[in-house]
Design a protein around this motif. Structure first.
Motif, PDB file in Angstrom:
ATOM      1  N   GLY A   7       0.778  -1.230   0.000  1.00 38.51           N
ATOM      2  CA  GLY A   7       0.000   0.000   0.000  1.00 38.51           C
ATOM      3  C   GLY A   7       0.813   1.285   0.000  1.00 38.51           C
ATOM      4  O   GLY A   7       0.242   2.373  -0.082  1.00 38.51           O
ATOM      5  N   GLY A   8       2.112   1.177   0.103  1.00 36.73           N
ATOM      6  CA  GLY A   8       2.934   2.369   0.062  1.00 36.73           C
ATOM      7  C   GLY A   8       3.000   2.958  -1.340  1.00 36.73           C
ATOM      8  O   GLY A   8       2.499   2.383  -2.300  1.00 36.73           O
ATOM      9  N   GLY A   9       3.622   4.136  -1.439  1.00 39.78           N
ATOM     10  CA  GLY A   9       3.769   4.772  -2.732  1.00 39.78           C
ATOM     11  C   GLY A   9       4.066   6.243  -2.605  1.00 39.78           C
ATOM     12  O   GLY A   9       4.404   6.740  -1.525  1.00 39.78           O
ATOM     13  N   LEU A  10       3.933   6.937  -3.725  1.00 39.48           N
ATOM     14  CA  LEU A  10       4.157   8.382  -3.788  1.00 39.48           C
ATOM     15  C   LEU A  10       2.803   9.090  -3.748  1.00 39.48           C
ATOM     16  O   LEU A  10       1.901   8.746  -4.520  1.00 39.48           O
ATOM     17  CB  LEU A  10       4.905   8.737  -5.074  1.00 39.48           C
ATOM     18  CG  LEU A  10       5.079  10.207  -5.406  1.00 39.48           C
ATOM     19  CD1 LEU A  10       5.939  10.897  -4.350  1.00 39.48           C
ATOM     20  CD2 LEU A  10       5.680  10.370  -6.793  1.00 39.48           C
ATOM     21  N   VAL A  11       2.687  10.080  -2.877  1.00 37.46           N
ATOM     22  CA  VAL A  11       1.430  10.814  -2.746  1.00 37.46           C
ATOM     23  C   VAL A  11       1.752  12.284  -2.514  1.00 37.46           C
ATOM     24  O   VAL A  11       2.790  12.618  -1.929  1.00 37.46           O
ATOM     25  CB  VAL A  11       0.579  10.228  -1.597  1.00 37.46           C
ATOM     26  CG1 VAL A  11       1.274  10.380  -0.252  1.00 37.46           C
ATOM     27  CG2 VAL A  11      -0.806  10.832  -1.563  1.00 37.46           C
ATOM     28  N   GLN A  12       0.877  13.144  -2.973  1.00 37.08           N
ATOM     29  CA  GLN A  12       1.070  14.580  -2.768  1.00 37.08           C
ATOM     30  C   GLN A  12       0.690  14.972  -1.341  1.00 37.08           C
ATOM     31  O   GLN A  12      -0.133  14.284  -0.704  1.00 37.08           O
ATOM     32  CB  GLN A  12       0.223  15.367  -3.747  1.00 37.08           C
ATOM     33  CG  GLN A  12       0.672  15.228  -5.194  1.00 37.08           C
ATOM     34  CD  GLN A  12      -0.100  16.141  -6.124  1.00 37.08           C
ATOM     35  OE1 GLN A  12      -1.157  16.655  -5.779  1.00 37.08           O
ATOM     36  NE2 GLN A  12       0.435  16.364  -7.313  1.00 37.08           N
ATOM     37  N   PRO A  13       1.251  16.046  -0.849  1.00 35.67           N
ATOM     38  CA  PRO A  13       0.850  16.541   0.477  1.00 35.67           C
ATOM     39  C   PRO A  13      -0.660  16.720   0.551  1.00 35.67           C
ATOM     40  O   PRO A  13      -1.284  17.231  -0.396  1.00 35.67           O
ATOM     41  CB  PRO A  13       1.588  17.862   0.596  1.00 35.67           C
ATOM     42  CG  PRO A  13       2.796  17.693  -0.266  1.00 35.67           C
ATOM     43  CD  PRO A  13       2.339  16.857  -1.420  1.00 35.67           C
ATOM     44  N   GLY A  14      -1.236  16.298   1.681  1.00 39.87           N
ATOM     45  CA  GLY A  14      -2.680  16.353   1.839  1.00 39.87           C
ATOM     46  C   GLY A  14      -3.399  15.108   1.381  1.00 39.87           C
ATOM     47  O   GLY A  14      -4.599  14.946   1.642  1.00 39.87           O
ATOM     48  N   GLY A  15      -2.689  14.232   0.716  1.00 39.89           N
ATOM     49  CA  GLY A  15      -3.289  13.013   0.204  1.00 39.89           C
ATOM     50  C   GLY A  15      -3.402  11.921   1.249  1.00 39.89           C
ATOM     51  O   GLY A  15      -3.051  12.110   2.423  1.00 39.89           O
TER      52      GLY A  15
END
Length: 115
Positions: A7-15
């Motif tokens: 479930g990990g990954g790259l996400v934008q702030p606030g995501g």
């Protein structure tokens, strides 16, 4: 004993992200479960912990109100729902089980919060 995070990954702030940890090889409802994280150059820290029955939880102060730990004792899985993510949450997140006096760790999943 095996703990497999996903479930990990790259996400934008606030995501948001939801981590899962699938457990096998022990009696899951007899284990205390927790999530830790380790950022580059920093020590591993406890993020959230949940009791065997799931009725007691506790959190790192900096994630209170944003992260929620839960478990499904039928699916042998513990979750970490992460909302309002911040760049400071960037780390490798690890699942930990304490069972019968022994401690077990997963391999970790990378969470990167960046625009």
């Amino acid at each position: 004993v095996q703990l497999v995070e996903s479930g990990g990954g790259l996400v934008q702030p606030g995501g948001s992200l939801r981590l899962s940890c699938a457990a096998s090889g022990f009696t899951f409802n007899g284990a205390g479960m927790s999530w830790y994280r380790q950022a580059p150059g920093k020590e591993r820290e406890l993020v959230a912990i949940i009791s065997r029955s799931g009725d007691v939880t506790n959190y790192l102060d900096s994630v209170k109100g944003r992260f929620t730990i839960s478990r499904d004792n039928y699916k042998n899985t513990v979750y970490l729902q992460m909302n309002s993510l911040k760049p400071g949450d960037t780390a490798v997140y690890y699942c930990r089980a304490v069972y019968g006096g022994d401690v077990y760790w997963g391999q970790g999943t990378q969470v990167t919060v960046s625009s």
